[in-house]
Design an enzyme around this catalytic site. Structure first.
Site, PDB file in Angstrom:
ATOM      1  N   ASP A  52       0.873  -1.172   0.000  1.00  0.00           N
ATOM      2  CA  ASP A  52       0.000   0.000   0.000  1.00  0.00           C
ATOM      3  C   ASP A  52       0.911   1.222   0.000  1.00  0.00           C
ATOM      4  O   ASP A  52       1.466   1.593   1.026  1.00  0.00           O
ATOM      5  CB  ASP A  52      -0.912  -0.019   1.235  1.00  0.00           C
ATOM      6  CG  ASP A  52      -1.709   1.272   1.396  1.00  0.00           C
ATOM      7  OD1 ASP A  52      -1.770   2.064   0.445  1.00  0.00           O
ATOM      8  OD2 ASP A  52      -2.282   1.481   2.488  1.00  0.00           O
ATOM      9  N   ASP A 102     -12.823   4.479   1.492  1.00  0.00           N
ATOM     10  CA  ASP A 102     -11.404   4.604   1.841  1.00  0.00           C
ATOM     11  C   ASP A 102     -11.047   6.084   1.924  1.00  0.00           C
ATOM     12  O   ASP A 102     -10.971   6.771   0.905  1.00  0.00           O
ATOM     13  CB  ASP A 102     -10.559   3.895   0.774  1.00  0.00           C
ATOM     14  CG  ASP A 102      -9.064   4.167   0.918  1.00  0.00           C
ATOM     15  OD1 ASP A 102      -8.648   4.553   2.027  1.00  0.00           O
ATOM     16  OD2 ASP A 102      -8.332   3.990  -0.071  1.00  0.00           O
ATOM     17  N   GLU A 134      -7.135   0.833  -4.398  1.00  0.00           N
ATOM     18  CA  GLU A 134      -7.100   0.679  -2.937  1.00  0.00           C
ATOM     19  C   GLU A 134      -8.417   0.121  -2.389  1.00  0.00           C
ATOM     20  O   GLU A 134      -8.382  -0.818  -1.566  1.00  0.00           O
ATOM     21  CB  GLU A 134      -6.757   2.026  -2.298  1.00  0.00           C
ATOM     22  CG  GLU A 134      -5.314   2.433  -2.571  1.00  0.00           C
ATOM     23  CD  GLU A 134      -5.027   3.898  -2.375  1.00  0.00           C
ATOM     24  OE1 GLU A 134      -3.852   4.310  -2.541  1.00  0.00           O
ATOM     25  OE2 GLU A 134      -5.973   4.652  -2.056  1.00  0.00           O
ATOM     26  N   LYS A 141       3.196  11.401  -3.713  1.00  0.00           N
ATOM     27  CA  LYS A 141       2.136  10.706  -4.446  1.00  0.00           C
ATOM     28  C   LYS A 141       1.113  11.686  -5.020  1.00  0.00           C
ATOM     29  O   LYS A 141       0.522  11.434  -6.073  1.00  0.00           O
ATOM     30  CB  LYS A 141       1.455   9.701  -3.514  1.00  0.00           C
ATOM     31  CG  LYS A 141       0.352   8.866  -4.138  1.00  0.00           C
ATOM     32  CD  LYS A 141      -0.176   7.889  -3.119  1.00  0.00           C
ATOM     33  CE  LYS A 141      -1.420   7.168  -3.580  1.00  0.00           C
ATOM     34  NZ  LYS A 141      -1.923   6.240  -2.551  1.00  0.00           N
TER      35      LYS A 141
END
Length: 545
Positions: free
Chosen positions: A25, A218, A192, A86
Site C-alpha cells: 500500500d 477509503d 485501494e 504521491k
C-alpha cells in the site's frame, strides 16, 4: 538500519527458495507492506517496530533518509524533506490544485516546472539536485522492499501495488515506473478500495446470501475513494469506483494549521507562514492533535520557541475541529453517492459498509457515513491502516500460486474513465463508457472528412470531457490504404478489446475493402523511466542510510 541489495544476493546464492511477492500500500502519508507466509498474511514491521512507514524522504548531510528517520528531522530540514510525493505523481505542473497548494505554501520544499511536469528541487550533501515525483516514490518503495527483505532474509522482486481508484492511466504508469526504478516487477496495479474488498472477502464467513453488496469507503492521508463491490466466496466483482485524489487527512491538517496560524498571528502579531521551519513544527503538532481527537474530546499542545523565541500553547476541542472541517467531511461522501448512481444501486441495497484508511478513525466521518446509510453501522473489523496492504498481499499470493496461499478469487474490474477517439477532430467520441465491466469489446464507426482521403490518424484518449484537449492522450497511429472516395463514404470500424485496464487492443477495419490494422496500447510502455545506471545510483544512495 537498511541492508544492501548485494548483501542479500550473497546470502541467497545457495538458497533454492524462490523470490517473494509482496503486497504494498503505497500511501500519500504512510505506506504498508505484507507477505503471505505460513498460510497467513503478515504485515511487516519496520526497523522502528511500526507496521506503517511514513512516505517521507529527506536529503541530509548523512545521505538519503526514508521513513521515520526522514520524518523525525523535517522541522530541522524542511526544504529538503519531501512528503506527499504521491499527490504530485503523473500531474502537469499547471494542474490547478497543484498550483493552489504551491500558492498556499503547503509544501516547504521547492517544486519547479520542468518541461511541463513538477520536479522537486533539493540540496543533497551540498549539491543541488532535482528529482521527479516518481523517483521520490521509488525511494519509498526501495525502503518498503528492504523492510520485507530484512524480515524474510530473501530477495523481494515482485509486488502487487495499490493506487487510488481515481488514478488515471498516466498516474498508474508513473507508479509502475517508480516500482521499476526500485527493482520491483509489478504483477498488478489494483485500486485501494478493491484491495480492501479482497481483504474483507478473505476474512468473510459463509453467509446465507449468495452475494453481498459491499460499499468500501477509503479515506486516507491524501485521497478519498469509494467502490461498490459484489462478492461471494469466489468472485469479487467491482461494479463502480470513484474518488477524489485531492481530499484526505492532509486537508484536515491544513485546516488546523490555518486556524492556529491565525490564532498565533492574533496573539503575537507574527506570521508563521513566513518561516518554513515553524510551519513544519506546527503541522506536526496539528497532525498529532487530529489523531488524539479521534479518541479524546479535547487536546492541548505546546511548541517551544516556535518563532522569535515565542512558546505557543493552545487547546482545541473535537467539536471545534469538526466545525473547522465539516465541509470537507461532507465532501468526502461525494464518491459514495457517485458510485451508487453509476451502478444504479440504492443505499438500502448495501449489505455491508467497510471503512479503511487512517482518516476513517475520525468519529465525525464515521457518523456521517452511518447517517448517509440511514443509521447503518459501518464494519470496522479490519485495521484501517493495514487493510489495503492486506488485500494486496492476498492478491499477490493468489497471482503467484503460493503453495500455502489463499483460495483463488476471480477479480472482475471496471474501466475508471471513458475511453474514446478524436472524431470528429477535437471531439471525444466515446467507445468505452466509464464503469464498463472488464473484459469487454466495443466498436464505433467513423469515416473520412475530406474527398479522396486515403488515410486516417487514430488518436486514443482517456477521460470524461467532451473535448479531447481536456482528456489524456494514450496513443496514436495512422491507418493507411483507404480507397479514394467522396468524404463520409468509407465505413471504418474502430474496435477496443480489453481484458485488463492496462492494455487496450485497438483494431481498425475498412468495411469496404476488408483491410485492417491492429495496435496495442499498453501502460507497460515506459514514458519517464530513467536509465538503469541512474536507478542503481538512486538505490545505492538510499542504502547508505
Amino acid at each position: 538500519m537498511s541492508i544492501r541489495h548485494s548483501d542479500f544476493h550473497e546470502r541467497c546464492q545457495d538458497d533454492s527458495t524462490t523470490s517473494w511477492a509482496v503486497g504494498i500500500d503505497l500511501g500519500t502519508t504512510y505506506s504498508c507492506i505484507g507477505v503471505y507466509r505460513g498460510n497467513n498474511v503478515e504485515i511487516i514491521s519496520n526497523e522502528c517496530g511500526y507496521r506503517t512507514t511514513p512516505s517521507c524522504v529527506a536529503f541530509s548531510d548523512n545521505g538519503i533518509l526514508v521513513g521515520y528517520p526522514a520524518r523525525n528531522q523535517i522541522a530541522r530540514n524542511p526544504s529538503n524533506t519531501i512528503f506527499a510525493a504521491k499527490s504530485l505523481v503523473g500531474r502537469k505542473f499547471t494542474d490547478t490544485l497543484l498550483q493552489e497548494a504551491l500558492h498556499l505554501k503547503q509544501y516547504p520544499f521547492k517544486v519547479i516546472n520542468s518541461e511541463g511536469k513538477p520536479v522537486i528541487h533539493v540540496q543533497d550533501r551540498g549539491e543541488t539536485k532535482e528529482f521527479t515525483p516518481e523517483e521520490i516514490l521509488s525511494m519509498i518503495l526501495v525502503k518498503m522492499k528492504g523492510i520485507a527483505e530484512s524480515y524474510l532474509g530473501h530477495i523481494v522482486t515482485e509486488a502487487v501495488v495499490t493506487v487510488p481508484a481515481n488514478f488515471n492511466n498516466m498516474q498508474r504508469q508513473a507508479t509502475k515506473d517508480a516500482a521499476v526504478i526500485a527493482g520491483l516487477d509489478v504483477i498488478r496495479i489494483i485500486d485501494e478500495p478493491t484491495a480492501a474488498s479482497i481483504a474483507y472477502n478473505a476474512g468473510l464467513k459463509v453467509t446465507g446470501k449468495p452475494e453481498l453488496n459491499i460499499l468500501v469507503f477509503d479515506c486516507g492521508g491524501g485521497t478519498t475513494n469509494a467502490s461498490l463491490v459484489v462478492i461471494d466466496n469466489i468472485t469479487i466483482d467491482v461494479k463502480a469506483t470513484g474518488g477524489d485524489n485531492n481530499l484526505g487527512g492532509q486537508d484536515f491538517d491544513n485546516r488546523l494549521v490555518n486556524h492556529f496560524m491565525q490564532e498565533f498571528k492574533g496573539k503575537f502579531r507574527k506570521d508563521l507562514s513566513t518561516n518554513p521551519r515553524a510551519l513544519c513544527r506546527l503541522r506536526i503538532a496539528c497532525e498529532r492533535a487530529k489523531r488524539v481527537l479521534s479518541s479524546c474530546t479535547q487536546t492541548t499542545f505546546e511548541i517551544e520557541s516556535i518563532y522569535d523565541g515565542i512558546d505557543f500553547c493552545t487547546t482545541i476541542s473535537r467539536t471545534h475541529f469538526e466545525a473547522l472541517c465539516e465541509d470537507l467531511f461532507i465532501k468526502a461522501l461525494d464518491p459514495i453517492q457517485k458510485v451508487l448512481s453509476a451502478s444504479n444501486t440504492h443505499k438500502s441495497d448495501i449489505d455491508e459498509i467497510v471503512l479503511v484508511g487512517c482518516s476513517t478513525r475520525i468519529p465525525r466521518i464515521v457518523q456521517l457515513v452511518s447517517d448517509f446509510f440511514n443509521g447503518k453501522d459501518p464494519k470496522r473489523s479490519m485495521n484501517p491502516e493495514e487493510a489495503i496492504a492486506y488485500g494486496a498481499t492476498v492478491h499477490a499470493a493468489m497471482l503467484r500460486h503460493h503453495p500455502e496461499g489463499p483460495n483463488d478469487h476471480l477479480l472482475l474490474d471496471v474501466v475508471p474513465f471513458s475511453l474514446g477517439i478524436d472524431y470528429p477532430p477535437g471531439i471525444m467520441n466515446v467507445v468505452v463508457m466509464r464503469h464498463s465491466s472488464l473484459p469487454l469489446k466495443r466498436s464505433t464507426m467513423i469515416s473520412t472528412s475530406a474527398h479522396n482521403q486515403t488515410s486516417l490518424f487514430i488518436s486514443v484518449y482517456e477521460g470524461d470531457r467532451s473535448r479531447t484537449v481536456e482528456n489524456m492522450l494514450l496513443g496514436a497511429f495512422e491507418f493507411p490504404g483507404i480507397q479514394p472516395a467522396p468524404k463520409g463514404v468509407p465505413e471504418i470500424e474502430v474496435t477496443f478489446d480489453m481484458i485488463s485496464r492496462d492494455i487496450i487492443h485497438v483494431s481498425v477495419r475498412d468495411m469496404g475493402t476488408g483491410k485492417s490494422k491492429d495496435v496495442t496500447i499498453s501502460s507497460d510502455n515506459p514514458r519517464i523511466r530513467p536509465s538503469w545506471d541512474e536507478s542503481d545510483c538512486m538505490m545505492s544512495g538510499i542504502e547508505e542510510y
